[in-house]
Structure formats: C-alpha cells, structure tokens
Design a protein around this motif. Structure first.
Motif, mmCIF file in Angstrom:
data_model
loop_
_atom_site.group_PDB
_atom_site.id
_atom_site.type_symbol
_atom_site.label_atom_id
_atom_site.label_comp_id
_atom_site.label_asym_id
_atom_site.label_seq_id
_atom_site.Cartn_x
_atom_site.Cartn_y
_atom_site.Cartn_z
ATOM 1 N N ASN A 26 0.822 -1.077 0.224
ATOM 2 C CA ASN A 26 -0.022 0.282 0.169
ATOM 3 C C ASN A 26 0.915 1.447 0.087
ATOM 4 O O ASN A 26 1.810 1.114 0.657
ATOM 5 N N VAL A 27 0.460 2.224 -0.809
ATOM 6 C CA VAL A 27 1.251 3.683 -0.801
ATOM 7 C C VAL A 27 1.516 4.077 0.348
ATOM 8 O O VAL A 27 2.493 4.673 0.589
ATOM 9 N N ALA A 28 0.279 4.115 1.405
ATOM 10 C CA ALA A 28 0.643 4.864 2.523
ATOM 11 C C ALA A 28 1.668 4.161 3.493
ATOM 12 O O ALA A 28 2.524 4.738 4.172
ATOM 13 N N GLN A 29 1.490 2.968 3.350
ATOM 14 C CA GLN A 29 2.710 2.121 4.253
ATOM 15 C C GLN A 29 4.151 2.549 3.504
ATOM 16 O O GLN A 29 5.160 2.598 4.337
ATOM 17 N N SER A 30 4.360 2.586 2.290
ATOM 18 C CA SER A 30 5.681 2.983 1.655
ATOM 19 C C SER A 30 6.015 4.411 2.014
ATOM 20 O O SER A 30 7.106 4.659 2.276
ATOM 21 N N LEU A 31 5.051 5.175 2.229
ATOM 22 C CA LEU A 31 5.233 6.409 2.586
ATOM 23 C C LEU A 31 5.602 6.486 4.052
ATOM 24 O O LEU A 31 6.474 7.521 4.449
ATOM 25 N N ALA A 32 5.199 5.710 4.834
ATOM 26 C CA ALA A 32 5.444 5.555 6.228
ATOM 27 C C ALA A 32 6.916 5.187 6.353
ATOM 28 O O ALA A 32 7.819 5.318 7.208
ATOM 29 N N GLY A 166 5.518 5.776 -7.136
ATOM 30 C CA GLY A 166 7.092 5.456 -6.896
ATOM 31 C C GLY A 166 7.391 3.892 -6.529
ATOM 32 O O GLY A 166 6.598 3.212 -6.865
ATOM 33 N N TYR A 167 8.422 3.639 -6.031
ATOM 34 C CA TYR A 167 8.541 2.488 -5.650
ATOM 35 C C TYR A 167 9.105 2.237 -4.210
ATOM 36 O O TYR A 167 9.771 3.447 -3.893
ATOM 37 N N TYR A 331 9.751 6.242 -2.987
ATOM 38 C CA TYR A 331 8.626 6.778 -2.197
ATOM 39 C C TYR A 331 9.504 7.888 -1.222
ATOM 40 O O TYR A 331 8.732 8.874 -0.717
ATOM 41 N N ASP A 332 10.840 7.542 -0.989
ATOM 42 C CA ASP A 332 11.402 8.532 -0.386
ATOM 43 C C ASP A 332 11.513 10.106 -1.170
ATOM 44 O O ASP A 332 11.354 11.000 -0.572
ATOM 45 N N ASP A 333 11.727 9.843 -2.287
ATOM 46 C CA ASP A 333 11.741 10.969 -3.372
ATOM 47 C C ASP A 333 10.259 11.676 -3.319
ATOM 48 O O ASP A 333 10.138 12.713 -3.415
ATOM 49 N N ARG A 334 9.135 10.884 -3.375
ATOM 50 C CA ARG A 334 7.724 11.194 -3.354
ATOM 51 C C ARG A 334 7.625 12.032 -2.201
ATOM 52 O O ARG A 334 6.777 13.023 -2.191
#
Length: 341
Positions: A26-32, A166-167, A331-334
């Motif tokens: 999930n994108v939210a988890q990757s942002l975390a 992102g990835y 996702y660090d960059d995002r």
C-alpha cells in the motif's frame, strides 16, 4: 462497532500523521517507510477501520450512500482527536480518505497542513465517493499520479500537482535468487494486478495464445476466459521474487482509472524485471527506448512472442529499465516532494 479512542499518544509534536491502508504494498505504508528512512516521526491510522466488519451494514452504506464507509463519522473523530493530541506538522492521506469535511476543517485550524495523494481516479464509477468529493477542497494540496485528474480537481477549487507513483526500496529491489527458487517460480509471462474488463480484453488473446501466461490478482474470477491462468495473490516478498524470475512482466494500465502508468510500472523496473509496457505517453516519457511496448491486444501477443524467443533483448530491457528507475523514483523522493511543495 465504535472505534477505539486515540488514548496514550505522546503529547508532543509529530512530523506526520499518515492515514491510509497499512501493510503490504500500500502507498501509505510505503510513505511511512520513507518517513522512517528520512528520520521523520509519524503516527499511522489504518483507514480500513472506517469500514464496518458487519458486511450487510457496510454494503448498505456502500451501495445506498455513495460508497460511504459505515464508520465514517467515528473514524473522522478519531483522526481529529489524534491530530489534537499529536499536533502533526502534516496530515498525509491516500486515496478517498474517509474523513469528514468538518473534521478536516478542524484539523486545519490546529495549524496542520493537509495533503492527499490521490491513488485512484475519484471519478472512476467503481470508487467514486460523494463524501470524498465534498471534502477534497479542504486539502491544502492534492497530488495525483494521473494527468487526467488535474483539471477535474482544480475545478473543485483544489491546488493540484502531478506526482507519479514510486517504488518502495524496502520491497522492490534486485535480488539474486537461488537456482532452486528460480526454477520453482519462473514463468514465461507474468501479470500482477486487479481485474478490470479492459485488462481482461488484453489478456484473453494472450491466454489463448498459450504462451505461459500466469495472472496474480483479485477480481479476475469474473472472466472465464482467464480461469486457467489464475494463480491467486502474492505477498510482497513473493511478488518481488516472481517479478525477477519471470521471463517477461506484462504492465497494463487501468483504462477505467484513466491511468497512463501504474504502481507496477515502477516496481517491475526497480526489481530488474523484464517489462513489456502498454504504450502510453507517461510510459514513453519514463522509459523511452529502454523498454518494449504494445499498442493493442493482438500487438501484446506479437511483442510477447518476440521477447520470449529473445533472451538477449530480455536482459537488455532488465538492465536499461532498472537504470532508468533505480534511485530516482523512490517513495522517499515522493515524500520529499510532498513536504517541499
């Protein structure tokens, strides 16, 4: 079905309050994960709590109240209470965030910056939600990975910015597989994703061509023409390994979602998988000549056949596509882009 109150949260300023689906890809988890890698403090609220465990009650709200989560009010109150206790600098929500407009307004009055990453098309008929469209103008900025949504959101008075998917480097990276593992999971053609009619229209001729298509994902059970290719679902580690082991990874956008790229676009390349892309403007802009493209269902069959008999071209695409993506589209960059805007 009352939600738990936000007890025992540290009474101190937090960098981020993240609201989204927790775990997996999930994108939210990757942002975390990106927040952790960046040294930021955060608190996570899983927005699936807004949906009732009572299937009948949830179904009634979903079908009769415009795709409304059954516990929208209770979850909105929990987000507001959490924001009051933690005083985050930024609230980041993903998708059709189940938070009332009034709660968003109250959170903004606390001095919190409100950000949404619109992971799906809010006007896609299968997920269009009146409560979200009524609330979205309260966000300070909405980031969308689809250019088709920019003017739609701006017409609602929303400051809208394009930001691609992102990835997550914790999940998707090159991995050297043992010979035994590679042999046990390698397939000629791999597709991973949700089942839509437009995707079934592309994959059915490929299945009929009997080139070794394997499909992992939900909702494809609706299409009898693909039954022989269905293999269930994958956890992140297995997804990465199967992407690497497959001779060719098929990447289809979702037409009903007005996509020109998808999460798998970045994930396949980050793993070093051989990627065969649906020909879109955003795919071309990302990869140029580093990938192989198809324009129609029959062209997909033609290009897949070509790649399967050409291991050298497979290896060229693996290396070239990985070089385009790796280290530049995390996702660090995002997250950095979201916080810098």
């Amino acid at each position: 079905h009352a939600l738990p109150r936000a007890h025992n949260l540290a009474p101190m300023a937090t960098d981020l309050l993240i609201v989204g689906n927790q775990g997996g890809t999930n994108v939210a988890q990757s942002l975390a994960n990106a927040a952790t890698a960046s040294g930021l403090t955060y608190h996570f609220l899983d927005q699936r709590r807004a949906y009732s465990s009572n299937r009948i009650w949830q179904a009634l709200n979903w079908h009769l109240a415009g795709h409304r989560p059954a516990q929208l009010a209770a979850f909105s109150a929990q987000v507001l209470e959490t924001a009051r206790q933690l005083r985050p600098k930024t609230l980041i929500c993903t998708g059709n965030s189940p938070i009332h407009a009034k709660s968003l307004q109250a959170i903004k009055l606390l001095g919190v910056r409100l950000v949404n990453f619109s992971t799906d098309d809010p006007w896609n008929r299968t997920m269009r939600a009146r409560f979200f469209l009524n609330a979205v103008s309260n966000f300070d900025v909405v980031f969308t990975p689809r250019t088709e949504n920019i003017n739609d959101l701006k017409r609602l008075g929303v400051d809208t910015r394009w930001l691609p998917f992102g990835y997550d480097p914790a999940l998707f990276f090159p991995e050297v597989l043992s010979t035994e593992l590679h042999q046990s999971i390698a397939v000629p053609l791999l597709f991973v994703g949700g089942g839509d009619q437009d995707r079934a229209d592309y994959l059915t001729p490929l299945a009929n061509a009997q080139l070794g298509l394997n499909i992992f994902g939900s909702e494809f059970e609706r299409y009898p023409s693909l039954a022989a290719c269905l293999r269930g679902r994958l956890e992140p580690n297995a997804l990465r390994q199967r992407t690497i082991a497959a001779s060719v990874n098929i990447c289809l956008v979702r037409h009903a979602n007005r996509d020109q790229h998808v999460m798998r676009t970045l994930e396949i390349a980050a793993c070093g998988g051989c990627i065969l892309l649906e020909n879109t403007g955003e795919h071309r802009a990302l990869f140029g000549d580093s990938a192989c493209y198809f324009n129609s269902p029959q062209d997909l069959v033609t290009q897949a056949r070509m790649l399967l008999i050409n291991p050298l071209e497979q290896q060229r695409i693996r290396s070239a596509a990985h070089a385009v993506i790796w280290g530049k589209h995390r996702y660090d960059d995002r997250l950095a882009s979201m916080l810098a805007t």
